[in-house]
Design a protein around this motif. Structure first.
Motif, PDB file in Angstrom:
ATOM      1  N   ASP B  55       0.835  -1.207   0.000  1.00 17.40           N
ATOM      2  CA  ASP B  55       0.000   0.000   0.000  1.00 17.40           C
ATOM      3  C   ASP B  55       0.868   1.255   0.000  1.00 17.40           C
ATOM      4  O   ASP B  55       0.597   2.208  -0.717  1.00 17.40           O
ATOM      5  N   ALA B  56       1.924   1.204   0.816  1.00 18.23           N
ATOM      6  CA  ALA B  56       2.808   2.369   0.912  1.00 18.23           C
ATOM      7  C   ALA B  56       3.433   2.694  -0.442  1.00 18.23           C
ATOM      8  O   ALA B  56       3.619   3.850  -0.796  1.00 18.23           O
ATOM      9  N   LEU B  57       3.729   1.643  -1.206  1.00 18.63           N
ATOM     10  CA  LEU B  57       4.347   1.852  -2.509  1.00 18.63           C
ATOM     11  C   LEU B  57       3.298   2.103  -3.593  1.00 18.63           C
ATOM     12  O   LEU B  57       3.629   2.307  -4.747  1.00 18.63           O
ATOM     13  N   GLY B  58       2.032   2.070  -3.213  1.00 24.72           N
ATOM     14  CA  GLY B  58       0.971   2.267  -4.190  1.00 24.72           C
ATOM     15  C   GLY B  58       0.832   1.076  -5.121  1.00 24.72           C
ATOM     16  O   GLY B  58       0.572   1.219  -6.305  1.00 24.72           O
ATOM     17  N   LEU B  59       1.025  -0.128  -4.551  1.00 24.29           N
ATOM     18  CA  LEU B  59       1.003  -1.330  -5.382  1.00 24.29           C
ATOM     19  C   LEU B  59      -0.355  -2.013  -5.394  1.00 24.29           C
ATOM     20  O   LEU B  59      -0.452  -3.169  -5.769  1.00 24.29           O
ATOM     21  N   GLU B  60      -1.397  -1.312  -4.980  1.00 24.80           N
ATOM     22  CA  GLU B  60      -2.662  -2.040  -4.896  1.00 24.80           C
ATOM     23  C   GLU B  60      -3.156  -2.487  -6.273  1.00 24.80           C
ATOM     24  O   GLU B  60      -3.841  -3.473  -6.396  1.00 24.80           O
ATOM     25  N   ALA B  61      -2.730  -1.782  -7.312  1.00 30.32           N
ATOM     26  CA  ALA B  61      -3.112  -2.211  -8.664  1.00 30.32           C
ATOM     27  C   ALA B  61      -2.198  -3.338  -9.121  1.00 30.32           C
ATOM     28  O   ALA B  61      -0.990  -3.192  -9.162  1.00 30.32           O
ATOM     29  N   LEU B  62      -2.820  -4.475  -9.439  1.00 33.96           N
ATOM     30  CA  LEU B  62      -2.027  -5.646  -9.795  1.00 33.96           C
ATOM     31  C   LEU B  62      -2.064  -5.817 -11.309  1.00 33.96           C
ATOM     32  O   LEU B  62      -2.703  -6.709 -11.818  1.00 33.96           O
ATOM     33  N   ASP B  63      -1.376  -4.950 -12.034  1.00 33.18           N
ATOM     34  CA  ASP B  63      -1.486  -5.098 -13.478  1.00 33.18           C
ATOM     35  C   ASP B  63      -0.182  -5.537 -14.121  1.00 33.18           C
ATOM     36  O   ASP B  63      -0.019  -5.485 -15.327  1.00 33.18           O
ATOM     37  N   ASN B  64       0.750  -6.003 -13.270  1.00 31.31           N
ATOM     38  CA  ASN B  64       1.963  -6.620 -13.796  1.00 31.31           C
ATOM     39  C   ASN B  64       2.843  -5.673 -14.613  1.00 31.31           C
ATOM     40  O   ASN B  64       3.649  -6.116 -15.412  1.00 31.31           O
ATOM     41  N   GLU B  65       2.643  -4.381 -14.455  1.00 30.60           N
ATOM     42  CA  GLU B  65       3.531  -3.411 -15.097  1.00 30.60           C
ATOM     43  C   GLU B  65       4.012  -2.458 -14.006  1.00 30.60           C
ATOM     44  O   GLU B  65       3.266  -2.167 -13.076  1.00 30.60           O
ATOM     45  N   PRO B  66       5.244  -1.971 -14.108  1.00 27.31           N
ATOM     46  CA  PRO B  66       5.709  -1.032 -13.092  1.00 27.31           C
ATOM     47  C   PRO B  66       4.847   0.233 -13.077  1.00 27.31           C
ATOM     48  O   PRO B  66       4.408   0.706 -14.132  1.00 27.31           O
ATOM     49  N   ARG B  67       4.592   0.720 -11.865  1.00 28.16           N
ATOM     50  CA  ARG B  67       3.852   1.976 -11.686  1.00 28.16           C
ATOM     51  C   ARG B  67       4.747   2.914 -10.901  1.00 28.16           C
ATOM     52  O   ARG B  67       5.439   2.481  -9.973  1.00 28.16           O
TER      53      ARG B  67
END
Lengths: 341, 389
Positions: B55-67
């Motif tokens: 969450d801290a890294l803003g990884l809640e989106a799991l779309d397999n591409e770097p954000r």
């Protein structure tokens, strides 16, 4: 470390029903002391007179080392540790070979197959077969009549399961496989193994954690996954590495006051004191150590409370102390096992 | 060669390995933060981060591409980043599918593989698919060339380094005689003429009870069509791992088991002629460099000194706290020495126990400061941690 009299009395009675099962599956996140706890449980069970075997998987030798066995010598065979305790490190390839020998009429055919690279590769590519063979071997160890020729039955099998995700995959394998295969010997066997794992009278699942935020969170996630997968609660959560509380609130404040008097940065006054009287040399480090320790105690207690609240009395919680010794060796595991008897 | 920045200078691939539970993901993210602070464009590929760190890294989106991690968020956490920090959470199944899509010669072959039961189970459920897909994703991101540095957080398992020899093993198998015979373009029946192969399949069917034969046949035949692509990639991965721009970072905590695992990993890397750029030990007792526990005389003197302001029972407990802290620190120091002796010359970077689990950017920035500090700064930080942890 000083034992707290009375606290462990409750544990004694809490372990009775667990040791009456056929199989104890010990699960948890990496780094929480899962293998140490599994080894301590093994010693505790053996000391009760149960013929016990501690099994680890994936050809690891961690539990073997905890028990003081020479890691390379065990070679996925059942090895006597002593005092009624045994150890095995399960290697899926060897389990496959054993299974083939058991299932096929001709030993030579089994050997030829096991040596065939195509067969080995296809077996490895068959979804879940490795996991199934591993858990199948664990199940076989727990049978009153052993498939392995000449092998004696055990009263209790303790499985030091792989860390969280891989551990769940292991428990899931028999059911997944039985569902895919539907008919045939493996499907039948998968069903049988699955039934054993789901039977709360025969299998107990113990989750190991430490009283820290991430391990507690993962324990709660694991518990939910197990409920869904096995249809029942884990039998116990063992909280490892708990620091006993030592200072009360007033004492904690007194330590903080003394620290403030010295000054946060060490302070010239303190340096002067140390020069004037070397017995002051350890004063500040000691106060800092006491402060740090109690801060950690409070954080641990908060996590323990969080765990207990979430489990809401449905799962027993057993605590083990952090052992403060220069080494973590067999003496320390024996010490933990005394608390699990 | 003693600061993290120096050790990673000129590297474009950093692979972070270590036992489960030692703070690998956190370390990978902190290294990413440190390099981004130096102005680099960095992507951190994580496998299974703890919820709050994700969450801290803003990884809640799991779309397999770097954000990209929101720079305002980094700033708020006390991390001053002149470059860019990107992060992604690996989706093993999706990476596998992408790979097939790219390698399949045509849409029909692609659909045949993607729809195959064996493939579906292999690509999602089977342990080991993470190891394989992690390296596949790393390879693709490197080829695309959008980042200065890629940091890979390896899966938390003993087999995390399986990908080191996976390409070779896979190629050996595909180039083996048995498979060639099996893949001969004359239909399944012709393949089963070979008695050995027929026996293998009949037994496999008998013991598994699954008529996987068809599925397996289709799977391998379809895979045969993308073999050239696989072969090329396997060679590419091998070259990438051996490239001077690639380095491994070994992470451990001071407990016995993670240390044993780190030593095991180091051995595997040495065998494969791959380099360990840095050795990091997390959650070390801050007093690790201090002397051993005070002796009885020193304890008596300490209790007397404390008794001037504390009641005697409290003075005793405070003195005991020091002894315990020194015993634990000594235990850590011994483990670190063992690791150091086994792994090699450059000194391990020690990160103290920081009191809290690391799951926000502020804490991450603290770890980053420890890792990227100069030796003198690090000593200072360690001393400070002694008063804070």
């Amino acid at each position: 470390m000083v034992a707290v009299p009375g606290r462990w009395d409750t544990v004694l009675s809490q372990m009775d029903d667990l040791f009456a099962k056929e199989l104890l599956v010990v699960m948890g996140k990496g780094g929480v002391g899962k293998t140490t706890v599994a080894a301590a449980l093994g010693i505790a069970a053996a000391e009760r007179g149960l013929r016990t075997i501690l099994a680890e998987v994936g050809a690891r030798q961690d539990a073997a080392r905890s028990l003081g066995l020479d890691g390379d010598g065990t070679d996925s065979r059942e090895t006597v540790v002593g005092g009624g305790l045994h150890h095995i490190s399960i290697d899926p390839e060897r389990a496959m070979q054993e299974y083939l020998v058991d299932q096929l009429p001709l030993r030579a055919l089994a050997d030829a197959l096991a040596a065939s690279r195509l067969f080995t590769y296809l077996a490895a590519a068959t979804p879940g077969l490795r996991e199934l063979l591993t858990v199948g071997k664990v199940w076989e160890l727990a049978q009153p009549e052993r498939r392995t020729p000449g092998a004696e039955p055990y009263d209790l099998v303790i499985l030091d399961a792989p860390a969280t995700g891989h551990g769940l995959a292991l428990l899931q394998a028999p059911r997944t496989f039985a569902a895919t295969a539907r008919v045939g010997p493996i499907a039948r066997q998968g069903d049988k193994i699955d039934a054993t794992l789901r039977d709360p009278g025969r299998t107990a699942v113990i989750l190991v954690t430490t009283p820290e935020e991430t391990p507690v969170s993962e324990t709660l996630v694991l518990r939910a996954a197990l409920r869904e997968q096995l249809g029942h609660e884990p039998d116990a959560v063992i909280v490892n590495s708990l620091l006993p509380e030592r200072l009360n609130g007033a004492e904690m404040r007194a330590v903080d006051v003394a620290l403030a008097a010295i000054g946060a940065s060490g302070g010239a006054a303190d340096a002067a004191n140390v020069v004037a009287d070397p017995s002051h040399r350890h004063r500040r480090p000691a106060l800092l150590a006491a402060h740090a320790r109690e801060t950690r105690v409070h954080k641990q207690r908060a996590q323990l409370r969080r765990l207990r609240r979430a489990l809401d009395g449905d799962v027993r919680v057993i605590t083990l102390p952090l052992l403060i010794t220069a080494n973590l060796g067999s003496a320390e595991i024996a010490e933990l096992s005394r608390r699990l008897r | 060669m003693s600061t993290m920045a120096e050790r990673l200078d000129g590297r474009r691939i950093v692979i972070v390995a270590g036992a489960g539970g030692v703070g690998k993901t956190t370390t990978a993210a902190a290294i990413g933060l440190g390099l981004a602070a130096q102005g680099k464009r960095v992507a951190v590929i994580t496998i299974d981060p703890a919820r709050r760190l994700a969450d801290a890294l803003g990884l809640e989106a799991l779309d397999n591409e770097p954000r990209r991690v929101d720079p305002a968020r980094l700033e708020a956490g006390g991390a001053h980043v002149s470059g860019e920090l990107w992060a992604m959470m690996l989706d093993a199944k999706r990476t596998f599918d992408d790979l097939i899509e790219r390698l399949a010669p045509d849409a029909a072959a692609r659909d045949e593989i993607l729809g195959n039961r064996i493939y579906q189970e292999l690509s999602s459920a089977v342990a080991g698919s993470h190891e394989f897909t992690a390296i596949a994703k790393l390879y693709d991101l490197d080829r695309e060339g959008g980042f200065d540095v890629l940091i890979l957080d390896t899966p938390p398992s003993r087999n995390a380094l399986d990908f080191l020899d996976a390409p070779d093993r896979l190629m050996q198998f595909f180039e083996g005689r048995a498979l060639k015979a099996f893949l001969a373009p004359t239909g399944l029946a012709a393949k089963l003429v070979s008695r050995g192969t027929a026996a293998v399949f009949s037994v496999l069917r008998r013991i598994t009870g699954v008529n996987l034969l068809n599925d397996i046949g289709v799977f391998f035949r379809a895979l045969g069509g993308i073999m050239d692509g696989f072969r090329e990639r396997a060679a590419g991965v091998r070259t990438l791992l051996a490239d001077p721009g690639t380095t491994f970072v070994l992470v451990s905590s001071p407990e016995r088991q993670p240390i044993a695992e780190a030593i095991h990993f180091a051995g595997k890397l040495r065998e494969a002629h791959l380099r360990v750029g840095a050795l990091i030990v997390n959650r070390v007792s801050p007093g690790v460099a201090d002397s051993g526990p005070p002796d009885a005389d020193a304890i008596a003197a300490l209790r007397t000194a404390l008794a001037t302001e504390l009641a005697a029972p409290l003075a005793r407990k405070v003195a005991q706290a020091l002894t315990e802290a020194r015993v634990l620190a000594g235990r850590d120091a011994a483990s670190i020495t063992r690791l150091q002796e086994a792994v090699g010359p450059s000194p391990a970077l020690l990160v103290p126990q920081l009191g809290d689990d690391v799951h926000d950017l502020t804490a991450l920035a603290r770890i980053q400061r420890h890792l990227f500090a100069s030796p003198a700064e690090r000593e200072e930080l360690m001393r400070a941690a002694g008063g804070l942890a």
